[in-house]
Motif scaffolding. Structure first.
Motif, PDB file in Angstrom:
ATOM      1  N   ARG A  19       6.586  -5.023  -0.294  1.00  0.00           N
ATOM      2  CA  ARG A  19       8.007  -4.637  -0.252  1.00  0.00           C
ATOM      3  C   ARG A  19       8.722  -5.057  -1.534  1.00  0.00           C
ATOM      4  NH1 ARG A  19       7.569  -5.876   5.108  1.00  0.00           N
ATOM      5  NH2 ARG A  19       8.426  -7.964   4.898  1.00  0.00           N
ATOM      6  N   ALA A  22       8.055  -2.553  -4.140  1.00  0.00           N
ATOM      7  CA  ALA A  22       8.858  -1.359  -3.871  1.00  0.00           C
ATOM      8  C   ALA A  22      10.306  -1.582  -4.314  1.00  0.00           C
ATOM      9  CB  ALA A  22       8.796  -1.002  -2.390  1.00  0.00           C
ATOM     10  N   VAL A  28       4.819   2.591  -3.537  1.00  0.00           N
ATOM     11  CA  VAL A  28       3.788   1.855  -2.811  1.00  0.00           C
ATOM     12  C   VAL A  28       3.140   2.753  -1.767  1.00  0.00           C
ATOM     13  CG1 VAL A  28       3.368  -0.081  -1.223  1.00  0.00           C
ATOM     14  CG2 VAL A  28       4.962  -0.367  -3.143  1.00  0.00           C
TER      15      VAL A  28
END
Length: 194
Positions: A19, A22, A28
């Motif tokens: 995350r 990202a 991703v």
């Protein structure tokens, strides 16, 4: 374009780290999310054929599927032989799409990168790690997790020490979110600097 592989043993903080990539603007591809999509789509009829009674309302019921394969190495291998190539094709489409767009860096979040020969599909590898005590505490706090399940999962994974040895970059997630985020930014900076 650089294809960066992200991996790490269970409980090491891989999803949180993905995350962070990202959030830094890196596209991703999440293998676990791909499995969920496949279970709700093209994989469902094939899984049902292989393991009757595991599909409910057109989607694979993960609880039923787990019951069908747990403690049955041949069944688990049959499932992996079915799903891993589907996930790989999904990731290949993702990479090809970003290559066409001229994206400078993409991340493939592959939990079993070393175990499935995934290192041949990426240019660089990031391994997330943490001390064993931290890993154990994180994993055993998950609902339904037991010492036995944890031990069985670890047994099927390449040891953390070996993963770190084969990594281009290592992120120790036990140092906290801020340190992990700085490490992610540093890696993105190194790989996108022209």
């Amino acid at each position: 374009m650089i294809v960066l592989g992200l991996t790490g043993s269970i409980g090491m903080g891989k999803s949180t780290t993905a995350r962070m990539f990202a959030e830094e603007g890196v596209p991703v591809h999440d293998s676990d999310a791909a499995v969920h999509r496949l279970y709700a789509g093209e994989a469902a009829p094939v899984v049902e054929k292989l393991f009757p009674g595991t599909v409910v309302d057109g989607a694979v019921d993960r609880t039923r599927l787990t019951r069908a394969v747990v403690g049955k190495p041949d069944a688990l291998k049959a499932l992996e032989d079915l799903i891993h190539p589907m996930v790989r094709r999904d990731a290949d489409r993702f990479v090809a799409d970003h290559r066409r767009k001229g994206t400078p860096l993409v991340l493939l979040d592959i939990p079993l990168l070393f175990e499935t020969g995934g290192e041949n599909r990426v240019d660089k590898i990031v391994v997330v790690t943490a001390p064993h005590e931290v890993q154990r505490e994180r994993v055993l706090s998950r609902p339904g997790m037991t010492e036995e399940k944890f031990a069985a999962i670890l047994k099927r994974q390449v040891p953390d020490e070996e993963k770190r040895r084969r990594a281009d970059f290592i992120i120790d997630t036990s140092l906290g979110m801020y340190a992990a985020r700085l490490a992610v930014r540093d890696i993105v900076g190194q790989l996108t600097a022209r």
